[in-house]
Write a protein that holds these residues in place. Sequence first.
Motif, PDB file in Angstrom:
ATOM      1  N   UNK A   9       0.823  -1.208   0.000  1.00 50.93           N
ATOM      2  CA  UNK A   9       0.000   0.000   0.000  1.00 50.93           C
ATOM      3  C   UNK A   9       0.862   1.265   0.000  1.00 50.93           C
ATOM      4  N   UNK A  10       1.946   1.243   0.696  1.00 50.38           N
ATOM      5  CA  UNK A  10       2.845   2.402   0.681  1.00 50.38           C
ATOM      6  C   UNK A  10       4.244   1.866   0.905  1.00 50.38           C
ATOM      7  N   UNK A  11       5.036   1.985  -0.080  1.00 54.41           N
ATOM      8  CA  UNK A  11       6.340   1.343  -0.015  1.00 54.41           C
ATOM      9  C   UNK A  11       7.480   2.327   0.181  1.00 54.41           C
ATOM     10  N   UNK A  12       7.153   3.595   0.312  1.00 58.30           N
ATOM     11  CA  UNK A  12       8.235   4.555   0.520  1.00 58.30           C
ATOM     12  C   UNK A  12       8.451   4.775   2.011  1.00 58.30           C
ATOM     13  N   UNK A  13       9.642   5.145   2.343  1.00 61.28           N
ATOM     14  CA  UNK A  13       9.983   5.293   3.760  1.00 61.28           C
ATOM     15  C   UNK A  13       9.123   6.365   4.422  1.00 61.28           C
ATOM     16  N   UNK A 128      22.118   9.958  -8.016  1.00 56.75           N
ATOM     17  CA  UNK A 128      23.257   9.432  -7.251  1.00 56.75           C
ATOM     18  C   UNK A 128      22.885   8.350  -6.262  1.00 56.75           C
ATOM     19  N   UNK A 129      21.751   7.660  -6.485  1.00 55.64           N
ATOM     20  CA  UNK A 129      21.361   6.585  -5.563  1.00 55.64           C
ATOM     21  C   UNK A 129      22.381   5.440  -5.686  1.00 55.64           C
ATOM     22  N   UNK A 130      22.930   5.025  -4.560  1.00 59.06           N
ATOM     23  CA  UNK A 130      23.985   4.006  -4.576  1.00 59.06           C
ATOM     24  C   UNK A 130      23.421   2.672  -5.054  1.00 59.06           C
ATOM     25  N   UNK A 131      24.292   1.899  -5.651  1.00 58.32           N
ATOM     26  CA  UNK A 131      23.872   0.604  -6.210  1.00 58.32           C
ATOM     27  C   UNK A 131      23.228  -0.286  -5.150  1.00 58.32           C
ATOM     28  N   UNK A 136      16.307  -2.125  -4.039  1.00 57.19           N
ATOM     29  CA  UNK A 136      15.145  -2.096  -3.125  1.00 57.19           C
ATOM     30  C   UNK A 136      14.272  -0.864  -3.410  1.00 57.19           C
ATOM     31  N   UNK A 137      14.923   0.252  -3.716  1.00 52.98           N
ATOM     32  CA  UNK A 137      14.125   1.460  -4.019  1.00 52.98           C
ATOM     33  C   UNK A 137      13.277   1.240  -5.270  1.00 52.98           C
ATOM     34  N   UNK A 138      13.911   0.607  -6.254  1.00 51.33           N
ATOM     35  CA  UNK A 138      13.223   0.357  -7.514  1.00 51.33           C
ATOM     36  C   UNK A 138      12.017  -0.562  -7.277  1.00 51.33           C
ATOM     37  N   UNK A 139      12.265  -1.592  -6.474  1.00 47.53           N
ATOM     38  CA  UNK A 139      11.193  -2.545  -6.169  1.00 47.53           C
ATOM     39  C   UNK A 139      10.041  -1.837  -5.455  1.00 47.53           C
ATOM     40  N   UNK A 140      10.405  -1.016  -4.471  1.00 47.39           N
ATOM     41  CA  UNK A 140       9.369  -0.308  -3.706  1.00 47.39           C
ATOM     42  C   UNK A 140       8.595   0.676  -4.582  1.00 47.39           C
ATOM     43  N   UNK A 141       9.331   1.410  -5.436  1.00 49.71           N
ATOM     44  CA  UNK A 141       8.669   2.423  -6.273  1.00 49.71           C
ATOM     45  C   UNK A 141       7.737   1.761  -7.278  1.00 49.71           C
ATOM     46  N   UNK A 173      12.233   7.752  -6.219  1.00 48.66           N
ATOM     47  CA  UNK A 173      13.347   6.813  -6.039  1.00 48.66           C
ATOM     48  C   UNK A 173      14.413   7.292  -5.052  1.00 48.66           C
ATOM     49  N   UNK A 174      14.642   8.589  -5.013  1.00 50.05           N
ATOM     50  CA  UNK A 174      15.715   9.095  -4.146  1.00 50.05           C
ATOM     51  C   UNK A 174      15.156   9.606  -2.819  1.00 50.05           C
ATOM     52  N   UNK A 175      13.890   9.263  -2.572  1.00 49.04           N
ATOM     53  CA  UNK A 175      13.228   9.599  -1.305  1.00 49.04           C
ATOM     54  C   UNK A 175      13.332  11.077  -0.969  1.00 49.04           C
TER      55      UNK A 175
END
Lengths: 338, 507
Positions: A9-13, A128-131, A136-141, A173-175
Amino acid sequence: MNGTGRGRPLAVTNRADERPPTDGPVVHASELTKVYGEQRAVDGLDLDITRGSIVGLVGPSGSGKTTTVRMMTGAQRPTSGKVTVFGQPPAEFGPRERARLGYMPQLNALYPNLSIAENLKFVASIYGVALRHRRSRLRDALSFVDLTEHRRKLLRDSSGGMQRRVALAATLLHEPDLLFLDEPTAGIDPVLRRKFWERFAELKRSGRTLCVTTQYVGEAAYCDVVAVLAEGQLVAADTPDGLRRTAFGGELVDVVVTDPVDPGALQRLRRREPVLDVEQLEVDAHTLRLLVTAAEAGMTAARQWADSEGLAVEAVRQHVPSFDDVFVAVLERWRTDG
Amino acid sequence: MGDAIRTVIRSSSFVRKELVEIVRQPRLVLTLVLGPFLILLAFGAGLRDEDPPVRTVIVTGSDPQVVEVAERYRETQRRRLDIDEITSDRQRALERLRAGELDVVVSFPDDATETIRSGEQAVVTLFHNFVDPIEIKAIELSAEQAANRINEEVSRGLVVRGQRVAGDVTDRLASTRRSLTALEAALGAGDPEAAELELTRLQRDVGALALGLGATDAVVENITGDGDGGDGRPGAQAAVLGTVAGLTARVDALSRGEVTAAPAAALAAIESDLNALAAGLEEFGGLPPEVIVSPFQGEARRITEGRANLSAFYAPAALVLLVQHMIVTFISLSLVREEELGTTELFRVAPLRGGELLVGKSLAYLLLGGLVTALLTALLIIGLGVPMRGSWVVLGLSTVGVLLAAIALGFVIALVARTDSQAVQYAMLVLLASIFFSGFILGLDRFVAPLDRLAYLLPTTYGIALFRGTMLRGEPGAPVIVAGLIVLIALLGGASWVLLRRRLGSQ
């Protein structure tokens, strides 16, 4: 994209508790002006955006919404006046401050020949999101916008609505702390538009601040604060309810009676508190629309008036005008008042 | 995470993105690699090393000697001229020339023999209808060469006749030797009457010898046009005539009784003259007529090994031109399309520096351009037989230099252009300028100052010099070319960076 769908439902921090509230607005614009040649695209705009709120910039095409957002993101410099974001002029932001902003331009700003996932990886990289965080960010977004299953699809093969969802995911993606979304719902169907606003509400609940422009006046209802722009000027800025009151000079109550009301009774109704005015609707002579300072008190007063007049009342209810009506009324009032 | 790592992440994102975008377009990839190669292949296979045949008609009068010369002209020009006929109808030939049925009409004068006999040169006129100045130059040169060839042919015939006469003289020389021997014998025997008789015979033989040699002199005069028999005569023939003159004087002196003190010495001198005469005649008769007519022949020789044909000469230049055009077009379109897609606006807001974008895209196109250049170079060498005489490392470095300059030029175009059609137009202008000014068709020294400087603003100018030098000569050429390329990269790269910073900065 609904909250009970396949994805999270909400995957961002959630940042609501991470950052202490800052004093003062996140965005502060004062006498903000942008001139292109002879044309004043934005003209002396004053606006504050407080942390954790959704601010809607509403107005017709060419009203200055996009230019305002561009100045707030630092993409454009004001001709005069000033704007600060996080206490600094955004045009002077360094990479760290820029990384706190999320921006979804009016155009999708994505590459048709890349897949959805590749587009998102690219945007994550330019922020500049680190590898180690990227996957995980991609998956969440992707989950947040319900596109996990479509991640390998080329953007050019995706529908317009899907492309807007990708653009929204790319913004997250970069929160970022502060999101500027320029007409995110333009050109998509009403069902998807509603889902977008549900997502915006989730982002707000996670502590983020959103500044959203829209041509769909009805979407103003989802905002905490609505700023109405016309011809580059700020016509009104208020909560949705406040805007309604501003538009009509109070709240509206409809009273439906079974028999016609004589003029004397109408005069007596007008003299009751908190009634400001009474209008007999032309389409239905049995319905009276009352302009009142407060809806609840107005409904009570209407019932008392009907009892005292011996009138049979079918219904007494608050009339909530559509934002289209509110918008038209606000603009008319602004034009009338000069 | 440090800023340096973020910079690497941001730059590398462009490398991957650009390459994936291009690979996703198979038609584009085909156009990218196969297209240029097919153009190069067609260019190499289609280009003939010889000049194209020129459709020609020869016009002569009725003079059989001129017709004979015309026939010889036909033989000598067979490689260059496609001679349709030899005719006496000049008017018709010129009409065919005007109608485009012929390229050239070679017209011999009607009264050529009379003109020559009157001491003037007969003019062979070459009519043409070319407008191409290079073709006109070639035809003028061809006309001049043809006249020389005709003259040589005429002269050769005369020399052959002269050598035939000299053969007759050799027989007379033997008779003269016999008379001399008889004279020596008569004098040795103390027989004055016999001596006088033999002297008379000797005098007659020497006279006949002089007469015969006079005929060869006349022949040679015809060749050289030198009436006084001076410097224009071939060496052997001049020496012979000198000896005969001395011999005649000596025999005359003996007959007049002027030599009384030491007749043996006089006879020895005469014998010596006859020996010299025999040697001279042998030399004159033994020389090939071609050598007597044209003692010198021109020959051009390269100081380094190997020879490149026309397609091998043009192919490396065409490769450089194609690769530059490809890179300039792709990089400029890439940036302009990003502007149109709206991603440039995203870049303005994102924590992305101009330098990061510049480096990322440059690396992507350096890889792509390097790969395409390597493929095309291999195809040139294997497919078209273009030689590779220099160092592969030098060729690799040259490729990197030319690609960097082309990338920087592509950036400048993209940052000046506002739409993709503008970018394509600018790229086409660069291509046209490169074709004309870079040394692809005409040498750089053919342009006058200051327009010749224009060449040095184009990456192809350096690329063509470096590729031709490395592949065909075996060395890249003057260091100033390398220095110039470095300066160009710095200039265009600097301009790109400034323009890109402006583009990505707040508007």
